[in-house]
Scaffold this motif. Sequence first.
Motif, mmCIF file in Angstrom:
data_model
loop_
_atom_site.group_PDB
_atom_site.id
_atom_site.type_symbol
_atom_site.label_atom_id
_atom_site.label_comp_id
_atom_site.label_asym_id
_atom_site.label_seq_id
_atom_site.Cartn_x
_atom_site.Cartn_y
_atom_site.Cartn_z
ATOM 1 N N PRO A 181 4.500 -51.392 -61.159
ATOM 2 C CA PRO A 181 5.606 -52.349 -61.279
ATOM 3 C C PRO A 181 6.618 -52.264 -60.134
ATOM 4 O O PRO A 181 7.087 -53.289 -59.640
ATOM 5 N N ALA A 182 6.959 -51.050 -59.716
ATOM 6 C CA ALA A 182 7.942 -50.896 -58.637
ATOM 7 C C ALA A 182 7.409 -51.476 -57.330
ATOM 8 O O ALA A 182 8.128 -52.154 -56.585
ATOM 9 N N GLN A 183 6.125 -51.229 -57.049
ATOM 10 C CA GLN A 183 5.523 -51.746 -55.819
ATOM 11 C C GLN A 183 5.375 -53.263 -55.873
ATOM 12 O O GLN A 183 5.577 -53.955 -54.871
ATOM 13 N N LEU A 184 5.025 -53.777 -57.042
ATOM 14 C CA LEU A 184 4.920 -55.229 -57.196
ATOM 15 C C LEU A 184 6.277 -55.895 -56.973
ATOM 16 O O LEU A 184 6.378 -56.919 -56.292
ATOM 17 N N ALA A 185 7.319 -55.299 -57.551
ATOM 18 C CA ALA A 185 8.665 -55.857 -57.395
ATOM 19 C C ALA A 185 9.080 -55.855 -55.929
ATOM 20 O O ALA A 185 9.643 -56.833 -55.424
ATOM 21 N N GLU A 186 8.769 -54.764 -55.242
ATOM 22 C CA GLU A 186 9.133 -54.660 -53.827
ATOM 23 C C GLU A 186 8.386 -55.693 -52.990
ATOM 24 O O GLU A 186 8.952 -56.301 -52.083
ATOM 25 N N ARG A 187 7.114 -55.907 -53.305
ATOM 26 C CA ARG A 187 6.312 -56.868 -52.548
ATOM 27 C C ARG A 187 6.771 -58.303 -52.793
ATOM 28 O O ARG A 187 6.746 -59.142 -51.896
ATOM 29 N N LEU A 188 7.198 -58.584 -54.020
ATOM 30 C CA LEU A 188 7.574 -59.956 -54.383
ATOM 31 C C LEU A 188 9.031 -60.289 -54.064
ATOM 32 O O LEU A 188 9.392 -61.464 -53.998
ATOM 33 N N ARG A 189 9.863 -59.287 -53.872
ATOM 34 C CA ARG A 189 11.299 -59.529 -53.725
ATOM 35 C C ARG A 189 11.674 -60.460 -52.572
ATOM 36 O O ARG A 189 12.629 -61.233 -52.700
ATOM 37 N N PRO A 190 10.960 -60.439 -51.436
ATOM 38 C CA PRO A 190 11.304 -61.402 -50.374
ATOM 39 C C PRO A 190 11.173 -62.852 -50.825
ATOM 40 O O PRO A 190 11.910 -63.727 -50.364
ATOM 41 N N ARG A 191 10.232 -63.109 -51.742
ATOM 42 C CA ARG A 191 10.039 -64.475 -52.246
ATOM 43 C C ARG A 191 10.805 -64.729 -53.532
ATOM 44 O O ARG A 191 11.225 -65.848 -53.811
ATOM 45 N N ILE A 192 10.959 -63.657 -54.351
ATOM 46 C CA ILE A 192 11.645 -63.786 -55.642
ATOM 47 C C ILE A 192 12.734 -62.715 -55.698
ATOM 48 O O ILE A 192 12.509 -61.611 -56.210
ATOM 49 N N PRO A 193 13.912 -62.981 -55.174
ATOM 50 C CA PRO A 193 14.973 -61.972 -55.091
ATOM 51 C C PRO A 193 15.369 -61.359 -56.429
ATOM 52 O O PRO A 193 15.822 -60.222 -56.488
ATOM 53 N N THR A 194 15.192 -62.117 -57.512
ATOM 54 C CA THR A 194 15.648 -61.640 -58.821
ATOM 55 C C THR A 194 14.620 -60.783 -59.547
ATOM 56 O O THR A 194 14.918 -60.220 -60.598
ATOM 57 N N VAL A 195 13.413 -60.677 -59.024
ATOM 58 C CA VAL A 195 12.384 -59.913 -59.725
ATOM 59 C C VAL A 195 12.747 -58.429 -59.698
ATOM 60 O O VAL A 195 13.326 -57.935 -58.736
ATOM 61 N N SER A 196 12.432 -57.727 -60.787
ATOM 62 C CA SER A 196 12.761 -56.305 -60.866
ATOM 63 C C SER A 196 11.616 -55.535 -61.506
ATOM 64 O O SER A 196 10.762 -56.108 -62.195
ATOM 65 N N GLU A 197 11.614 -54.253 -61.262
ATOM 66 C CA GLU A 197 10.600 -53.385 -61.867
ATOM 67 C C GLU A 197 10.666 -53.466 -63.389
ATOM 68 O O GLU A 197 9.646 -53.547 -64.071
ATOM 69 N N GLY A 198 11.891 -53.462 -63.929
ATOM 70 C CA GLY A 198 12.048 -53.513 -65.378
ATOM 71 C C GLY A 198 11.461 -54.767 -65.994
ATOM 72 O O GLY A 198 10.835 -54.723 -67.055
ATOM 73 N N ALA A 199 11.659 -55.906 -65.334
ATOM 74 C CA ALA A 199 11.135 -57.166 -65.858
ATOM 75 C C ALA A 199 9.610 -57.162 -65.858
ATOM 76 O O ALA A 199 8.967 -57.675 -66.781
ATOM 77 N N ILE A 200 9.014 -56.562 -64.826
ATOM 78 C CA ILE A 200 7.553 -56.512 -64.738
ATOM 79 C C ILE A 200 6.984 -55.579 -65.803
ATOM 80 O O ILE A 200 5.991 -55.902 -66.467
ATOM 81 N N VAL A 201 7.611 -54.426 -65.981
ATOM 82 C CA VAL A 201 7.158 -53.494 -67.023
ATOM 83 C C VAL A 201 7.238 -54.159 -68.392
ATOM 84 O O VAL A 201 6.315 -54.069 -69.209
ATOM 85 N N TYR A 202 8.357 -54.837 -68.648
ATOM 86 C CA TYR A 202 8.548 -55.532 -69.927
ATOM 87 C C TYR A 202 7.448 -56.578 -70.137
ATOM 88 O O TYR A 202 6.871 -56.686 -71.221
ATOM 89 N N PHE A 203 7.139 -57.343 -69.090
ATOM 90 C CA PHE A 203 6.116 -58.388 -69.178
ATOM 91 C C PHE A 203 4.740 -57.780 -69.446
ATOM 92 O O PHE A 203 3.986 -58.244 -70.309
ATOM 93 N N PHE A 204 4.391 -56.716 -68.718
ATOM 94 C CA PHE A 204 3.092 -56.071 -68.897
ATOM 95 C C PHE A 204 2.952 -55.488 -70.307
ATOM 96 O O PHE A 204 1.924 -55.657 -70.963
ATOM 97 N N GLU A 205 3.992 -54.802 -70.753
ATOM 98 C CA GLU A 205 3.924 -54.178 -72.077
ATOM 99 C C GLU A 205 3.853 -55.226 -73.183
ATOM 100 O O GLU A 205 3.149 -55.047 -74.180
ATOM 101 N N LYS A 206 4.575 -56.320 -73.004
ATOM 102 C CA LYS A 206 4.587 -57.381 -74.012
ATOM 103 C C LYS A 206 3.201 -57.978 -74.206
ATOM 104 O O LYS A 206 2.805 -58.339 -75.321
ATOM 105 N N HIS A 207 2.428 -58.066 -73.114
ATOM 106 C CA HIS A 207 1.105 -58.679 -73.182
ATOM 107 C C HIS A 207 -0.027 -57.659 -73.192
ATOM 108 O O HIS A 207 -1.196 -58.021 -73.066
ATOM 109 N N GLY A 208 0.321 -56.387 -73.352
ATOM 110 C CA GLY A 208 -0.706 -55.362 -73.455
ATOM 111 C C GLY A 208 -1.505 -55.164 -72.185
ATOM 112 O O GLY A 208 -2.686 -54.806 -72.233
ATOM 113 N N ILE A 209 -0.891 -55.389 -71.038
ATOM 114 C CA ILE A 209 -1.579 -55.236 -69.757
ATOM 115 C C ILE A 209 -1.389 -53.814 -69.249
ATOM 116 O O ILE A 209 -0.265 -53.353 -69.072
ATOM 117 N N ASP A 210 -2.498 -53.131 -69.029
ATOM 118 C CA ASP A 210 -2.454 -51.764 -68.517
ATOM 119 C C ASP A 210 -2.430 -51.820 -67.001
ATOM 120 O O ASP A 210 -3.439 -52.106 -66.366
#
Length: 239
Positions: A181-210
């Motif tokens: 999640p942290a690496q994904l957030a860092e890679r996406l931040r230039p295009r999506i400034p508001t994206v965060s590690e916490g939001a990605i973790v929340y999204f993955f856990e909500k949908h059962g994505i390992d």
Amino acid sequence: MRLSEEVKKQAREKLGALTVFTLAQMMEVLSCSRRTAQRILKEWGCVTSYNANAAYYALPEVARFDSDGIWRHGPARFSIFGNLSETVIGLIQRAPEGMSADELSQVLGVRMGSFVKALVESGKLFREKIGHRYVYFSMDDQVRAAQTRKRQEMHWATRGLSQMDAISVLVEFIKDPTLGPAQLAERLRPRIPTVSEGAIVYFFEKHGIDFKSKKKRFVRSHKASSPSCRSCCSSGAGP
């Protein structure tokens, strides 16, 4: 007025039995003046309440502080930090994500609105608006930077990803499922400034994505769990 050690010992036992006492009660037990009572309070290392205009006292061996450094007994509130200002600053200094006025009020049992704002105005705390609320942070630059980042991650995790942001996260993850999640957030931040590690973790856990899965395993489990990527993202959209 000088008191014998025996008198002070007996008085200490009586006051300890009260758990919490006032200066007037101490003066009565010791049969002494206000100045003498204040001197003995200091001599004994008594703790003073941060509420009720510092009207309550307790012997140090009686106080039972919780994990926040707060002790409550009846109407009295005590802190390992000291008075109310010192307590607010101490709590915020060690809070990983800073604290809002409401959060402080819940911990301290005292309304914080104007009081904590005054600490900002006097340069003892830093205030920043995160989402729809003001959050108070340490004046230490390094501590504040970590606190602000953590609070922003909490905010975006609660808010969730928009449908388009979720799709972008999934696309990047499918390209390289070894990213966390942290690496994904860092890679996406230039295009999506508001994206965060916490939001990605929340999204993955909500949908059962390992997010530790290999690419093939992820694609297979994702297809099995939902008819399309679009439906998964749609259900993960923000409020």
